[in-house]
Design an enzyme around this catalytic site. Sequence first.
Site, mmCIF file in Angstrom:
data_model
loop_
_atom_site.group_PDB
_atom_site.id
_atom_site.type_symbol
_atom_site.label_atom_id
_atom_site.label_comp_id
_atom_site.label_asym_id
_atom_site.label_seq_id
_atom_site.Cartn_x
_atom_site.Cartn_y
_atom_site.Cartn_z
ATOM 1 N N CYS A 39 37.630 65.651 41.177
ATOM 2 C CA CYS A 39 37.872 65.045 42.495
ATOM 3 C C CYS A 39 38.607 66.063 43.351
ATOM 4 O O CYS A 39 38.335 66.233 44.540
ATOM 5 C CB CYS A 39 38.723 63.795 42.378
ATOM 6 S SG CYS A 39 38.210 62.624 41.111
ATOM 7 N N HIS A 43 38.572 67.199 47.281
ATOM 8 C CA HIS A 43 39.604 66.520 48.082
ATOM 9 C C HIS A 43 40.972 67.189 48.018
ATOM 10 O O HIS A 43 41.907 66.730 48.673
ATOM 11 C CB HIS A 43 39.747 65.066 47.627
ATOM 12 C CG HIS A 43 38.498 64.251 47.803
ATOM 13 N ND1 HIS A 43 38.020 63.875 49.036
ATOM 14 C CD2 HIS A 43 37.615 63.742 46.897
ATOM 15 C CE1 HIS A 43 36.914 63.155 48.882
ATOM 16 N NE2 HIS A 43 36.642 63.066 47.600
ATOM 17 N N CYS A 54 31.428 58.581 44.730
ATOM 18 C CA CYS A 54 31.706 60.013 44.623
ATOM 19 C C CYS A 54 31.251 60.550 43.274
ATOM 20 O O CYS A 54 30.683 61.633 43.181
ATOM 21 C CB CYS A 54 33.196 60.282 44.795
ATOM 22 S SG CYS A 54 33.620 60.797 46.472
ATOM 23 N N CYS A 88 40.834 28.599 47.943
ATOM 24 C CA CYS A 88 41.932 29.561 47.966
ATOM 25 C C CYS A 88 43.022 29.095 48.932
ATOM 26 O O CYS A 88 44.212 29.149 48.634
ATOM 27 C CB CYS A 88 41.434 30.929 48.432
ATOM 28 S SG CYS A 88 39.888 31.464 47.679
ATOM 29 N N CYS A 136 45.947 26.565 47.977
ATOM 30 C CA CYS A 136 47.151 27.073 47.321
ATOM 31 C C CYS A 136 47.877 28.078 48.213
ATOM 32 O O CYS A 136 49.066 27.954 48.451
ATOM 33 C CB CYS A 136 46.789 27.721 45.986
ATOM 34 S SG CYS A 136 46.348 26.467 44.748
ATOM 35 N N ARG A 186 42.446 39.669 39.036
ATOM 36 C CA ARG A 186 43.391 38.635 39.496
ATOM 37 C C ARG A 186 42.622 37.467 40.141
ATOM 38 O O ARG A 186 42.900 36.311 39.877
ATOM 39 C CB ARG A 186 44.385 39.254 40.468
ATOM 40 C CG ARG A 186 45.310 38.291 41.178
ATOM 41 C CD ARG A 186 46.224 37.516 40.261
ATOM 42 N NE ARG A 186 45.903 36.097 40.250
ATOM 43 C CZ ARG A 186 46.644 35.157 39.657
ATOM 44 N NH1 ARG A 186 47.755 35.489 39.009
ATOM 45 N NH2 ARG A 186 46.278 33.909 39.688
ATOM 46 N N CYS A 236 42.210 33.211 39.337
ATOM 47 C CA CYS A 236 42.277 32.054 40.237
ATOM 48 C C CYS A 236 41.025 31.190 40.083
ATOM 49 O O CYS A 236 41.108 29.962 40.058
ATOM 50 C CB CYS A 236 42.475 32.503 41.678
ATOM 51 S SG CYS A 236 44.129 33.202 41.980
#
Lengths: 165, 259
Positions: free
Chosen positions: B74, B78, B112, B175, B178, B216, B220
């Site tokens: 990378c 960059h 990339c 969503c 909550c 995450r 939910c």
Amino acid sequence: MSGPNAPTGNRFSLHKRVLQRLLQRQLLAAIWCAMPYTVAAQAAEIAVLGDGIAQPLAEPGDARRGRALLLSRDPANCVLCHGLNDPAVRFSGNLAPPLDGAGSRLTAAQLRLRVADSSRLNPDTIMPAYFKTEGLREVASSYRGKPVLTPQQVEDLVVYLSTLR
Amino acid sequence: MMLMAAAFLLGAAACLAQAQQRNIALPELRSGSTYMSPDIKAMQDDTFANPAMLWVEKGAKLWNAATGASAQACASCHKDAAASMKGVAARHPAFDNKAGKLLNLEGRINQCRTARQGAPALAYESEELLALTAYVAHQSRGLPLNVAIHDGARPHFERGQVLYQRRMGQMNLACMHCHEWNAGKRLLAEPISQGHGNAYPAYRLEWQAAGSLHRRLRACYFGVRAEMPLPGAQDLLDLELYLGWRGQALLVETPGVRR
């Protein structure tokens, strides 16, 4: 129109399903998969009168079972949102009114409807319907077509909630 | 002339995004870390105590490692990430006109890899992709979220908004029920935050590992007993874009620490 007196139509369709599966020689799967269909069929049949369900959904409930259920993480998990003054409740949520005194505020019929399907009273409610299968979307496959609680569990909760005075 | 045109376009995009109604006004926005217990917040803020820094460090190594048919790292293109990657996480997800799709940071990194490095895409939620994402996002720590909602991004934004506000699962909750109606209250013992994505990838004590925002979000979905999209799925990308707009100007905290 509900509970143990499920109309013959549903029993018939249940048997038809079982037969079909048998023909596919999947006996075990058949017995396991067919069960939710009876419950699901009943879930659609609750008779709402005014702001309650007068007719019990099953045999008379048991308060001790109801309390255990109310405190359980699974399947009821009422204390996720409701507080309750009970030595067994160490943590509880505060998204909803505490359940203390529910039995003096509400009749058994009113409690039954609030547990079965609060959205009939308040379309914007965040309280899940514990005895409803229609009108839901993207339900995880393991729960699809099944209400959260069985008719007997709803009755157990109703009897227990009635004791909260 | 070009500059003026660019400034105009940017302004127009900002206006469009502004025209959308905000359910939480900008001054009321609060990062998830402000809902956490002080010890977890302290853990996040202390570079040496923050367990997610292990992923950031691993990401730094990967950044400098030549790989793929091109045998380039990378860093070959960059250079110093501290300069070149600054602000990149704050403006993702972003619609890539050439690819014709919405890319989040994970998607951009994989783009990339496949197009430039000649290396295979990294699996979503793999240690390598988490590490690189955490490393790149870390370079934006302290910068305000600023996703662009124009052209190709708009339908994704709108879809994300629909998903955010639509009930789902056996618990039949959206969503917003909550994270907007009940933010600040408690679900059992857990405080509910406004549900922002500005700290991801984050270390969750419950996972005992770092995880992506999509992981995450899947938690939910699981909580409301809804069918979970796979990490990287379009629905989650669209939600991620909506969350970015909704959390406009919150500061990037990656890598976060959460319960």
